[in-house]
Design a protein around this motif. Structure first.
Motif, short mmCIF file in Angstrom:
data_model
loop_
_atom_site.label_atom_id
_atom_site.label_comp_id
_atom_site.label_asym_id
_atom_site.label_seq_id
_atom_site.Cartn_x
_atom_site.Cartn_y
_atom_site.Cartn_z
N SER A 104 -23.91 -22.13 -8.30
CA SER A 104 -24.59 -23.41 -8.49
C SER A 104 -23.58 -24.54 -8.58
N SER A 105 -22.48 -24.32 -9.29
CA SER A 105 -21.44 -25.33 -9.42
C SER A 105 -20.82 -25.65 -8.07
N TRP A 106 -20.55 -24.63 -7.28
CA TRP A 106 -19.96 -24.83 -5.96
C TRP A 106 -20.93 -25.52 -5.00
N GLN A 107 -22.19 -25.11 -5.02
CA GLN A 107 -23.16 -25.72 -4.12
C GLN A 107 -23.36 -27.19 -4.44
N TRP B 278 -9.40 -23.52 -12.35
CA TRP B 278 -9.63 -23.14 -13.74
C TRP B 278 -11.12 -23.08 -14.04
N LEU B 279 -11.86 -24.09 -13.59
CA LEU B 279 -13.29 -24.12 -13.88
C LEU B 279 -14.03 -23.02 -13.13
N SER B 280 -13.63 -22.73 -11.91
CA SER B 280 -14.24 -21.62 -11.17
C SER B 280 -14.05 -20.31 -11.91
N ALA B 281 -12.85 -20.11 -12.46
CA ALA B 281 -12.56 -18.87 -13.20
C ALA B 281 -13.33 -18.81 -14.51
N ALA B 282 -13.67 -19.97 -15.06
CA ALA B 282 -14.36 -20.00 -16.35
C ALA B 282 -15.85 -19.72 -16.23
N GLY C 191 -9.86 -29.11 -1.51
CA GLY C 191 -10.26 -27.91 -0.79
C GLY C 191 -11.69 -27.50 -1.08
N ASN C 192 -12.05 -26.34 -0.58
CA ASN C 192 -13.41 -25.82 -0.69
C ASN C 192 -13.32 -24.35 -1.13
N PRO C 193 -14.11 -23.94 -2.14
CA PRO C 193 -15.18 -24.68 -2.80
C PRO C 193 -14.65 -25.65 -3.86
N VAL C 194 -15.44 -26.68 -4.11
CA VAL C 194 -15.11 -27.63 -5.17
C VAL C 194 -16.26 -27.63 -6.18
N ASN C 195 -15.92 -27.59 -7.44
CA ASN C 195 -16.94 -27.57 -8.48
C ASN C 195 -17.57 -28.95 -8.65
#
Length: 229
Positions: A102-105, A89-93, A129-133
């Motif tokens: 930046s969030s993933w890194q 959800w956060l990745s999509a947002a 899993g990966n990527p993680v926020n």
């Protein structure tokens, strides 16, 4: 706001998580601030404060912080399904490639660090899993160290504000004292944001962050850059 009771271990753990010395790469990101300085939107302590106040009241950082709390709650009971759902959800947002990256890194760096500091966390982190926020990784950490929601949120938002003010000190530029004065002035608003975020239901999660989105998209093609976002 209610008084927060923390053990010595809780207090030291949250200080470590919120420390600017935490090796997650936060210092490399300006969240569009570099573009705002370039075009003159942010050019002084007053305009930087105005920008940060707007973000704390209406911006994407509120969504991020709210998801961090939900990740903390899910991690506390071992609900991997909920952790994965909020991570997606956060990745999509995230509205731009830079903000998502930046969030993933930072999330990847924090999970790697946590794996070395607290090996017991590894199975839960791996299940997400990966990527993680970053907010998800932070939530897992505060759940593991049994830090309450209020303290976790205060630390999360204070760390965010401190990082962007440090960016402003470098970019505008500002003096170190002006930066610290601004951080102190933001304390009441950070506390208010924590109260509001804790009261949010899932269906209330929203933000008005078009200014951040435009600045971030424009930063991708900015000719001279000190920061990665």
């Amino acid at each position: 706001m209610d008084t927060i009771t923390l053990t010595d271990a809780n207090f030291l753990s949250i200080l470590q998580l919120a420390s600017p010395g935490l090796p997650v790469g936060a210092y490399g990101y300006s969240e569009g601030l570099e573009r705002l300085v370039e075009n003159g939107t942010v050019s002084s302590p007053t305009t930087l404060k105005h920008w940060l106040e707007g973000e704390l009241r209406y911006g994407a950082i509120r969504l991020e912080a709210a998801v961090m709390v939900r990740a903390q709650e899910s991690a506390s009971i071992g609900d991997v399904s909920a952790l994965c759902r909020w991570n997606v959800w956060l990745s999509a947002a995230r509205e731009t490639a830079e903000l998502r990256a930046s969030s993933w890194q930072m999330g990847r760096s924090l999970t790697q660090l946590l794996g070395k500091l607290e090996p017991d966390i590894i199975p839960l982190v791996s299940a997400v899993g990966n990527p993680v926020n970053y907010a998800i990784a932070f939530g897992i950490a505060v759940a593991h160290w049994e830090i309450n929601h209020q303290a976790a949120l205060l630390a999360y938002l204070h760390s965010w504000a401190s990082n962007l003010i440090t960016g402003g000190v470098k970019l505008i530029p500002l003096g170190q004292t002006a930066g610290q004065e601004l951080l102190l002035e933001l304390q009441p608003l950070i506390s208010a944001a924590v109260r509001e975020i804790l009261a949010l239901e899932d269906d209330d999660l929203s933000c008005c962050s078009w200014g951040l989105s435009l600045a971030s998209m424009q930063h991708e093609t900015q000719y001279t850059r000190l920061f990665r976002s």
